[in-house]
Design a protein around this motif. Sequence first.
Motif, short mmCIF file in Angstrom:
data_model
loop_
_atom_site.label_atom_id
_atom_site.label_comp_id
_atom_site.label_asym_id
_atom_site.label_seq_id
_atom_site.Cartn_x
_atom_site.Cartn_y
_atom_site.Cartn_z
N ARG A 1 -16.77 -46.25 -11.67
CA ARG A 1 -17.60 -46.80 -12.74
C ARG A 1 -16.74 -47.18 -13.93
NH1 ARG A 1 -19.39 -43.29 -9.77
NH2 ARG A 1 -18.68 -41.47 -10.89
N ALA B 1 -16.73 -48.18 -17.85
CA ALA B 1 -17.49 -48.08 -19.09
C ALA B 1 -16.86 -49.02 -20.12
CB ALA B 1 -17.48 -46.65 -19.61
N PRO C 1 -23.07 -48.94 -25.29
CA PRO C 1 -22.29 -48.68 -24.08
C PRO C 1 -22.86 -49.39 -22.86
CG PRO C 1 -23.68 -46.81 -24.59
CD PRO C 1 -23.85 -47.79 -25.72
N HIS C 2 -22.00 -49.67 -21.92
CA HIS C 2 -22.41 -50.28 -20.66
C HIS C 2 -21.54 -49.67 -19.57
CE1 HIS C 2 -22.17 -53.70 -17.63
NE2 HIS C 2 -23.45 -53.42 -17.68
N VAL C 3 -22.18 -49.19 -18.49
CA VAL C 3 -21.46 -48.61 -17.36
C VAL C 3 -21.87 -49.37 -16.11
CG1 VAL C 3 -21.05 -46.55 -15.98
CG2 VAL C 3 -21.36 -46.35 -18.44
N LYS D 1 -19.33 -56.96 -17.91
CA LYS D 1 -18.16 -56.07 -18.03
C LYS D 1 -16.92 -56.85 -18.45
CE LYS D 1 -18.45 -55.74 -13.07
NZ LYS D 1 -19.82 -56.15 -12.97
#
Length: 145
Positions: free
Chosen positions: A20, A22, A30-32, A61
Motif C-alpha cells: 500500500r 500512502a 491522506p490517500h492509501v 497516487k
Amino acid sequence: MSNTFTEAELAYLESQPLGRLATVGPGGRPHVAPVGVFYDPEADAIVVAGHAGTDFGASRKFRDALAHPEVAYVVDDLASTDPWTPRGIEVRGTAETFAEGGEALGARITGVMPFAPAWLRIRARRVLAWGLDGGAFELSARNVA
C-alpha cells in the motif's frame, strides 16, 4: 548489496508483490492505494508503476506524489496465525516522479512485466520492519538517509 535494506528486508520485499502506497492529496488529505512493488537494485530504491495499458501517470497516487513527494509504502502479512506471527516493512521517503521510461524499467527489473510509461521511485529516508530480522513483535527502525 543494498545500503538501504537488510538482506531479510530485500528478500521479503521481493517475495511480496503487493503493498500500500500512502500519499498526501489536495488539502493535506491522506490517500492509501494498493500497488505493486518492485525493488530496483541499481537505484537501491522502491519502484511503483502501473501495468502497461494503464494510465498510471493520470492516477491520483501519481498526481499526489508529484505535488507532495513525501510518501510511505507498507507491505505486511502473517507468516502464521498460530502462533500469531505478523511481519512487514514500512518505507518512508521521497517519491521521484517520471512521466516516461517505465517500459524499459519494467523490462530491466522484472524481466516479464511491462510497465506503463509513468512510474515512481521511492528513495527511503526511514525504514521500519517487524518479524523480518527479529521476532514478530520486535520493531527495527532506522534512518537511512
